[in-house]
Design an enzyme around this catalytic site. Structure first.
Site, PDB file in Angstrom:
ATOM      1  N   GLU A 153       2.678  -9.266   4.325  1.00  0.00           N
ATOM      2  CA  GLU A 153       3.522  -8.804   3.217  1.00  0.00           C
ATOM      3  C   GLU A 153       4.951  -9.307   3.439  1.00  0.00           C
ATOM      4  O   GLU A 153       5.558  -9.020   4.467  1.00  0.00           O
ATOM      5  CB  GLU A 153       3.525  -7.267   3.141  1.00  0.00           C
ATOM      6  CG  GLU A 153       4.285  -6.766   1.932  1.00  0.00           C
ATOM      7  CD  GLU A 153       4.334  -5.239   1.824  1.00  0.00           C
ATOM      8  OE1 GLU A 153       4.559  -4.590   2.856  1.00  0.00           O
ATOM      9  OE2 GLU A 153       4.145  -4.731   0.702  1.00  0.00           O
ATOM     10  N   SER A 174       6.321   1.041   4.609  1.00  0.00           N
ATOM     11  CA  SER A 174       5.561   0.005   5.314  1.00  0.00           C
ATOM     12  C   SER A 174       4.446   0.619   6.172  1.00  0.00           C
ATOM     13  O   SER A 174       4.503   1.793   6.545  1.00  0.00           O
ATOM     14  CB  SER A 174       6.512  -0.778   6.213  1.00  0.00           C
ATOM     15  OG  SER A 174       7.087   0.096   7.169  1.00  0.00           O
ATOM     16  N   CYS A 196       5.356  -2.908  -4.181  1.00  0.00           N
ATOM     17  CA  CYS A 196       4.227  -2.733  -3.259  1.00  0.00           C
ATOM     18  C   CYS A 196       2.976  -3.418  -3.797  1.00  0.00           C
ATOM     19  O   CYS A 196       2.217  -4.028  -3.058  1.00  0.00           O
ATOM     20  CB  CYS A 196       3.959  -1.263  -3.023  1.00  0.00           C
ATOM     21  SG  CYS A 196       3.686  -0.345  -4.549  1.00  0.00           S
ATOM     22  N   GLU A 207       1.267   5.988   1.294  1.00  0.00           N
ATOM     23  CA  GLU A 207       1.327   4.942   0.264  1.00  0.00           C
ATOM     24  C   GLU A 207       2.005   3.753   0.911  1.00  0.00           C
ATOM     25  O   GLU A 207       3.230   3.720   1.027  1.00  0.00           O
ATOM     26  CB  GLU A 207       2.130   5.443  -0.942  1.00  0.00           C
ATOM     27  CG  GLU A 207       1.582   6.709  -1.561  1.00  0.00           C
ATOM     28  CD  GLU A 207       0.196   6.507  -2.133  1.00  0.00           C
ATOM     29  OE1 GLU A 207      -0.127   5.375  -2.548  1.00  0.00           O
ATOM     30  OE2 GLU A 207      -0.593   7.470  -2.145  1.00  0.00           O
TER      31      GLU A 207
END
Ligand code: NAD
Length: 481
Positions: free
Chosen positions: A384, A230, A285, A251
């Site tokens: 998200e 995250s 993701c 990432e």
């Protein structure tokens, strides 16, 4: 009763318990215990970094002929494929995903080793022209000990995505799996031993993020950090890496748009849109969680997607349903909280019924859902969720669609569905994302191209030949004669 156990893997040895003992892990489909794992503590991280340090500084790995390193990597990939069934089943029990997705994860993981095995003897430098009397060239050398911290959604694939290029360059690695999926790297450790990876080149320490993750990220014996997870934790890990002034690959999360233009062939596009969103219950993701639809097709698209959702089956991953559970009780709570927010911001259309099987009543199942009429700036469209909740937003012109797509703090990937080549090219040029898929959303066992985000979705690159850059440093040699 648990029969499977994942030990720590340090300096080539399996340790049945860590400094913090052992713990239990649960099958997300039933909520029941299915395995145990060794829980590392600070001293285990110190020991693992020391083993990786020693293996890098004085060990044989980086001094092997590059093609010999490549052969070992190749054998690791073969080892994964040879144990495909066993590994896939454990991945299902660890993370809840449907079996076919777990097979994909093993196959893709093997591909990473194959791909980077072939790169080992092609890590060339350049010659630099300086005129008569001087010869100058560059050499690419491994950066050293790589610390890698990974999430639970693709716990093997994301791990080897960093491990394989790091090993290819001659680096050594300490990796921390997520607490939700501590089992995923068990077989990898065994395979590495079997194929003769030297001791200490790969080390695995499971444990909590705040203890093992934090210690690993800020360990002075580490030369580079790769973090996947995250944004919130990524910020902390970046700070930790900065304390040691070492480079970091980040990432991070996403809220990726899929733009569906009125000229798209819906029979072809909607299955792509749908699987790009609901794969692994949206816990991906790069899930395409914002669907931007040209207004004239909006209602038709919503209706068709809702029908597709309603027809989905939910169940335990081993039965290979359309969708499995989410990974944990906590993740289920988060998704349900966002569903409540969605109801207050727009209209929530829930699909697929929860499994009727009473043995699954304690599983972490949520229904695939669509959110309509919430708008582009609603929380449910901007944040998200990491669950099966798709926000649908209409647009009127290509320019407006692209503006809405770019109106996000994230920029991981974007999908474009159109039969008009000019629209596709405009979108490819203007979308602020690390990767743009035209009339697709993910392509096969995709290890060959670079992947990572713009904006808060991260920096550095994974996959492809680009990933090798993160694990190398460039030395320049000038010779006057
Ligand atoms: P997370 O950030 O909560 O945890 C990721 C890892 O960091 C775990 O191993 C965790 O134990 C560890 N961690 C937690 N606190 C830490 C700390 N203080 N210091 C060091 N490590 C710590 O993420 P998650 O819930 O496991 O995964 C979901 C997130 O991962 C989503 O945001 C998703 O988008 C992202 N993700 C990104 C990619 C990508 O390639 N960009 C791939 C997969 C997942």
């Amino acid at each position: 009763m648990a029969t499977i156990h994942a030990p720590l893997f340090i300096g080539g040895e399996e340790l049945e318990a860590g400094r913090e003992g052992t713990a239990t892990t649960y099958d997300p489909a039933t909520g029941k215990e299915f395995a145990t794992y060794a829980v590392g503590g600070i001293e285990d991280v110190d020991q693992a970094v020391a083993a990786a340090r020693d293996a890098f500084d004085s060990g044989p790995w980086r001094r092997l002929k590059p093609f010999e390193r490549g052969r070992i990597l190749h054998r690791i990939g073969e080892g994964l494929l040879a144990r495909r069934e066993e590994i896939a089943r454990n991945l299902v029990l660890d993370s809840g995903k449907p079996l076919r997705d777990a097979y994909w994860e093993v196959d893709c993981s093997a591909r990473f080793f194959e791909f980077y095995a072939g790169a080992c003897d092609k890590l060339q430098g350049t010659s630099v022209p300086l005129g008569p009397g001087v010869m100058d060239w560059t050499i690419r050398e491994p950066i050293g000990v790589s610390a890698q911290i990974v999430p639970w959604n693709y716990p093997l694939q994301v791990a080897v995505r960093g491990v394989a290029p790091a090993l290819a360059t001659g680096c050594t690695v300490v990796i921390k799996p997520a607490s939700e999926t501590p089992l995923a790297l068990r077989e990898l450790a065994q395979i590495c031993r079997e194929v003769g990876l030297p001791k200490g080149v790969l080390n695995i320490v499971a444990g909590s993020g705040s203890v093992v993750g934090d210690r690993l990220a800020r360990h002075p014996g580490v030369d580079q950090v790769t973090f996947t997870g995250s944004v919130q934790v990524g910020r902390r890990v970046s700070e930790a890496a900065a304390v040691n002034a070492v480079p970091a690959n980040m990432e991070l999360g996403g809220k990726s748009p899929q733009l569906l233009f009125a000229d798209a062939d819906l029979d072809t596009s909607l299955p792509i849109v749908h699987s790009g969103m609901y794969l692994h219950a949206g816990q991906v993701c790069n899930a395409g969680t914002r669907l931007l639809v040209e207004r004239s097709r909006h209602d038709e698209v919503v209706e068709r997607l809702h029908r597709m959702n309603t027809a989905m089956t939910l169940g335990r991953g081993l039965d290979d349903p359309d969708m499995g559970p989410v990974v944990s009780a906590g993740q289920k709570r988060t998704v349900e909280e966002y569903m409540a927010i969605a109801r207050s911001e727009g209209q929530l259309l829930e699909g697929a019924e929860l499994p009727g099987d009473s043995s699954l009543s304690d599983g972490y199942f949520v229904r695939p859902s669509l959110v309509v009429a919430a708008g582009a700036t609603a929380r449910v469209t901007q944040e998200e969720i990491f669950g099966p909740v798709l926000s649908v937003v209409p647009f009127d012109t290509a320019e407006e669609g692209i503006t809405i797509a770019n109106d996000s703090e994230f920029g991981l990937v974007a999908g474009v569905h159109t039969t008009n080549i000019s629209t596709a090219m405009l979108a490819a040029q203007e979308l602020a994302a690390g990767q743009v898929w035209i009339n697709s959303f993910g392509v096969g066992l995709d290890v060959e191209f670079p992947f990572s985000g713009y904006k808060r979705s991260g920096f550095g690159r994974e996959k492809g030949l680009e990933a090798l850059d993160g694990y190398q440093q460039v030395k320049n040699v000038a010779v006057a004669f």
